[in-house]
Design a protein around this motif. Structure first.
Motif, PDB file in Angstrom:
ATOM      1  N   SER A 278      19.528  78.969  18.823  1.00  0.00           N
ATOM      2  CA  SER A 278      18.442  79.493  19.658  1.00  0.00           C
ATOM      3  C   SER A 278      18.958  80.073  20.975  1.00  0.00           C
ATOM      4  CB  SER A 278      17.409  78.396  19.934  1.00  0.00           C
ATOM      5  OG  SER A 278      17.990  77.314  20.641  1.00  0.00           O
ATOM      6  N   VAL A 279      20.065  79.530  21.511  1.00  0.00           N
ATOM      7  CA  VAL A 279      20.606  80.038  22.773  1.00  0.00           C
ATOM      8  C   VAL A 279      21.487  81.261  22.553  1.00  0.00           C
ATOM      9  CG1 VAL A 279      22.188  79.511  24.683  1.00  0.00           C
ATOM     10  CG2 VAL A 279      20.470  77.844  23.990  1.00  0.00           C
ATOM     11  N   TYR A 280      22.310  81.245  21.492  1.00  0.00           N
ATOM     12  CA  TYR A 280      23.342  82.268  21.368  1.00  0.00           C
ATOM     13  C   TYR A 280      23.024  83.396  20.386  1.00  0.00           C
ATOM     14  CZ  TYR A 280      26.005  79.106  24.258  1.00  0.00           C
ATOM     15  OH  TYR A 280      26.406  78.312  25.307  1.00  0.00           O
ATOM     16  N   ALA A 281      22.011  83.239  19.531  1.00  0.00           N
ATOM     17  CA  ALA A 281      21.620  84.368  18.669  1.00  0.00           C
ATOM     18  C   ALA A 281      21.105  85.545  19.501  1.00  0.00           C
ATOM     19  CB  ALA A 281      20.583  83.918  17.641  1.00  0.00           C
ATOM     20  N   PRO A 282      20.242  85.325  20.522  1.00  0.00           N
ATOM     21  CA  PRO A 282      19.840  86.458  21.370  1.00  0.00           C
ATOM     22  C   PRO A 282      21.033  87.118  22.078  1.00  0.00           C
ATOM     23  CG  PRO A 282      18.340  84.617  21.685  1.00  0.00           C
ATOM     24  CD  PRO A 282      19.495  84.101  20.872  1.00  0.00           C
ATOM     25  N   MET A 283      22.013  86.303  22.512  1.00  0.00           N
ATOM     26  CA  MET A 283      23.201  86.858  23.159  1.00  0.00           C
ATOM     27  C   MET A 283      24.022  87.670  22.158  1.00  0.00           C
ATOM     28  SD  MET A 283      26.238  84.843  25.221  1.00  0.00           S
ATOM     29  CE  MET A 283      25.059  83.985  26.236  1.00  0.00           C
ATOM     30  N   ALA A 293      16.573  93.155  25.340  1.00  0.00           N
ATOM     31  CA  ALA A 293      16.177  91.756  25.495  1.00  0.00           C
ATOM     32  C   ALA A 293      15.050  91.404  24.535  1.00  0.00           C
ATOM     33  CB  ALA A 293      15.755  91.494  26.940  1.00  0.00           C
ATOM     34  N   THR A 294      14.135  92.355  24.325  1.00  0.00           N
ATOM     35  CA  THR A 294      13.033  92.106  23.386  1.00  0.00           C
ATOM     36  C   THR A 294      13.562  91.883  21.978  1.00  0.00           C
ATOM     37  OG1 THR A 294      11.524  93.459  24.712  1.00  0.00           O
ATOM     38  CG2 THR A 294      10.901  93.037  22.425  1.00  0.00           C
ATOM     39  N   MET A 295      14.486  92.720  21.552  1.00  0.00           N
ATOM     40  CA  MET A 295      15.071  92.574  20.217  1.00  0.00           C
ATOM     41  C   MET A 295      15.888  91.290  20.123  1.00  0.00           C
ATOM     42  SD  MET A 295      14.041  95.052  18.351  1.00  0.00           S
ATOM     43  CE  MET A 295      15.195  95.137  16.983  1.00  0.00           C
ATOM     44  N   GLY A 296      16.534  90.916  21.228  1.00  0.00           N
ATOM     45  CA  GLY A 296      17.253  89.636  21.236  1.00  0.00           C
ATOM     46  C   GLY A 296      16.303  88.476  21.037  1.00  0.00           C
ATOM     47  N   GLY A 297      15.161  88.532  21.707  1.00  0.00           N
ATOM     48  CA  GLY A 297      14.166  87.476  21.552  1.00  0.00           C
ATOM     49  C   GLY A 297      13.587  87.418  20.156  1.00  0.00           C
TER      50      GLY A 297
END
Length: 487
Positions: A278-283, A293-297
């Motif tokens: 959950s922390v590093y998939a958006p990164m 950032a939206t696509m990361g979320g």
């Protein structure tokens, strides 16, 4: 209480639950922007672990405080603490202030999440009605985890990362006001002052020292081992005190039940991988694939939806097949998720992250409910409450400690590779790479090398996560189901 007030009071509690669930995904979505703005890749793990530690340490304490001062008043105080510390987080100008704010938010969240369950028991004396209310709790939490990435991504792209904290202010105030005018608590309650304050203090101290030990891995192995020894000594003293206490915070009888405690260990391990994803998939999406950032979320959406699907399916399966078999299916799904992340290359497509998240969420949905029920049914009636709370503590600690470890791993990996770049690449550049907006400012000819450095760190994190879930899978194969106790 009138039906109208009952509905409004329930909505007030659900709003607080929504806010608590929203925080986990909305902040994770904003992490790349925070790291870039505050140059915080070294301390990124603390953003999550400080919050989780505050929640873990205080969750078992808020219930007692509510008995002394009143659940309504304590709930409102915890919400007020949460939103005020959110304001501090939004106004932070460096990582230290942000981490302090996150710790205070975690303390507030401990009461904001736990006290409502006590209030539900008061306003819904009928078990069937209470069960339906708790069903809404799950629905609102799932809704928040789905909405969080979307809201967080939009706030970061349209405004700034500061607003993922400021948004809590109106939500929290609405919750407090609705409850204030609808829920009238019986204040004529006499409470025996038998809380284990010494045990609570020792347990809190041990957990804090052990968290610092895990974070110190990125600085000094000697310091980490020294803190580990100190933490274990304090923990040993805690067990010594608990053994002689008439009102132990955690009865040793519970700790001596291996069939129950192996499930807590499994929860620790599974939650360790979950926080990593959950922390590093958006990164991963932003830093390696160049997404917004939206696509990361949005990498978290499939996980949230399948979590709800898995939870709903579990309720039906528990009637038909043994709990252990359901957990087996869940852990297999989580292993598939972790394995897919370790097999992903630097150029893996965006949908790969989505699919991995879907397996992770579905496995979580299948695993947690049967284990939670076993934690309650596998102990005598007098220990049901403490067993439930202790299980929550283990789940939170899995996320807390592994968030710290993962942060240390990423920091060490980054520093090691930057040192070998002959000054061409700096840690500040890697900070900016993790946010798609600031990555545009970097020298384009160096971006492939920087992405390789970031990928190596993220890949190491996913390998550790895979090891955690494989161990959990093995534990489930060899463990014995808790014996259901008569009620």
């Amino acid at each position: 209480m009138s039906k109208r007030n009952l509905v409004i009071a329930t909505v007030a509690l659900l709003i607080a639950n929504f806010m608590g669930g929203l925080d986990s995904t909305i902040v994770n979505t904003a992490l790349p922007a925070i790291i870039s703005d505050l140059n915080g890749i070294r301390l990124v793990g603390w953003i999550s672990s400080a919050f989780l530690l505050g929640t873990a340490v205080t969750t078992v304490l808020w219930g007692r405080v509510g008995e002394i001062f009143g659940n309504k008043r304590v709930f409102q105080f915890s919400v007020a603490l949460f939103i005020l510390s959110s304001m501090l987080g939004g106004l932070s100008t460096n990582m230290v202030i942000l981490i302090i704010a996150r710790a205070l938010m975690g303390i507030g969240a401990g009461g904001m999440v736990s006290i409502p369950f006590i209030i539900y028991a008061d306003i819904y004396p009928n078990p069937a009605q209470r069960a339906r209310a708790l069903g809404w709790v799950t629905a609102f939490y799932t809704l928040s985890t789905v909405a969080g990435p979307l809201i967080g991504g939009w706030l970061v792209d349209a405004l700034s990362w500061h607003w993922v904290f400021f948004i809590n202010l109106p939500i929290g105030i609405i919750s407090m006001l609705l409850l204030q005018f609808t829920y009238k608590e019986d204040k004529d309650k006499s409470v025996e002052n038998s809380f284990d304050y010494l045990g609570a203090g020792l347990l809190s101290a041990a957990l804090i020292v052990l968290l610092f030990a895990s974070d110190a891995l990125a600085i000094s192995m000697v310091r980490s081992l020294s803190l580990l020894i100190i933490g274990m000594v304090i923990l040993g003293f805690f067990l010594f005190i608990e053994k002689r206490s008439n009102h132990a915070l955690i009865p040793l009888e519970l700790l001596k039940n291996p069939r129950v405690q192996v499930q807590n260990v499994m929860m620790f391990l599974i939650n360790g991988f979950m926080i990593g994803y959950s922390v590093y998939a958006p990164m991963w999406a932003q830093g390696l694939l160049g997404k917004s950032a939206t696509m990361g979320g949005l990498t978290q959406i499939a996980s949230s939806i399948l979590l709800l699907v898995g939870t709903r399916l579990t309720a039906k399966l528990m009637i038909k097949i043994p709990y252990k078999r359901i957990v087996l299916m869940g852990t297999i799904s989580i292993v598939i998720s972790a394995l897919s992340m370790t097999l992903a290359t630097k150029a893996a497509p965006y949908w790969w992250l989505i699919v991995s998240g879907a397996f992770e969420g579905f496995g979580m949905g299948l695993s947690f409910t049967p284990m939670q029920v076993s934690l309650q049914d596998g102990v005598r009636k007098e220990l049901v409450s403490v067993s439930t709370t202790f299980g929550l503590l283990f789940r939170t600690l899995g996320q807390t400690f592994m968030a710290s470890v993962f942060g240390a791993v990423l920091s060490l990996n980054t520093a090691s590779h930057v040192a070998r770049s002959d000054g061409k690449i700096t840690t500040d550049m890697i900070n900016k790479l993790s946010d798609a907006n600031t990555a545009e400012q970097l020298p384009q000819n160096l971006i492939p090398d920087m992405r390789t450095i970031l990928f190596n760190g993220l890949h190491t994190i996913m390998l550790i996560g895979l090891a955690l879930v494989i161990v959990s899978f093995i534990f489930n194969l060899v463990r014995k189901e808790p014996v259901k106790q008569p009620r």
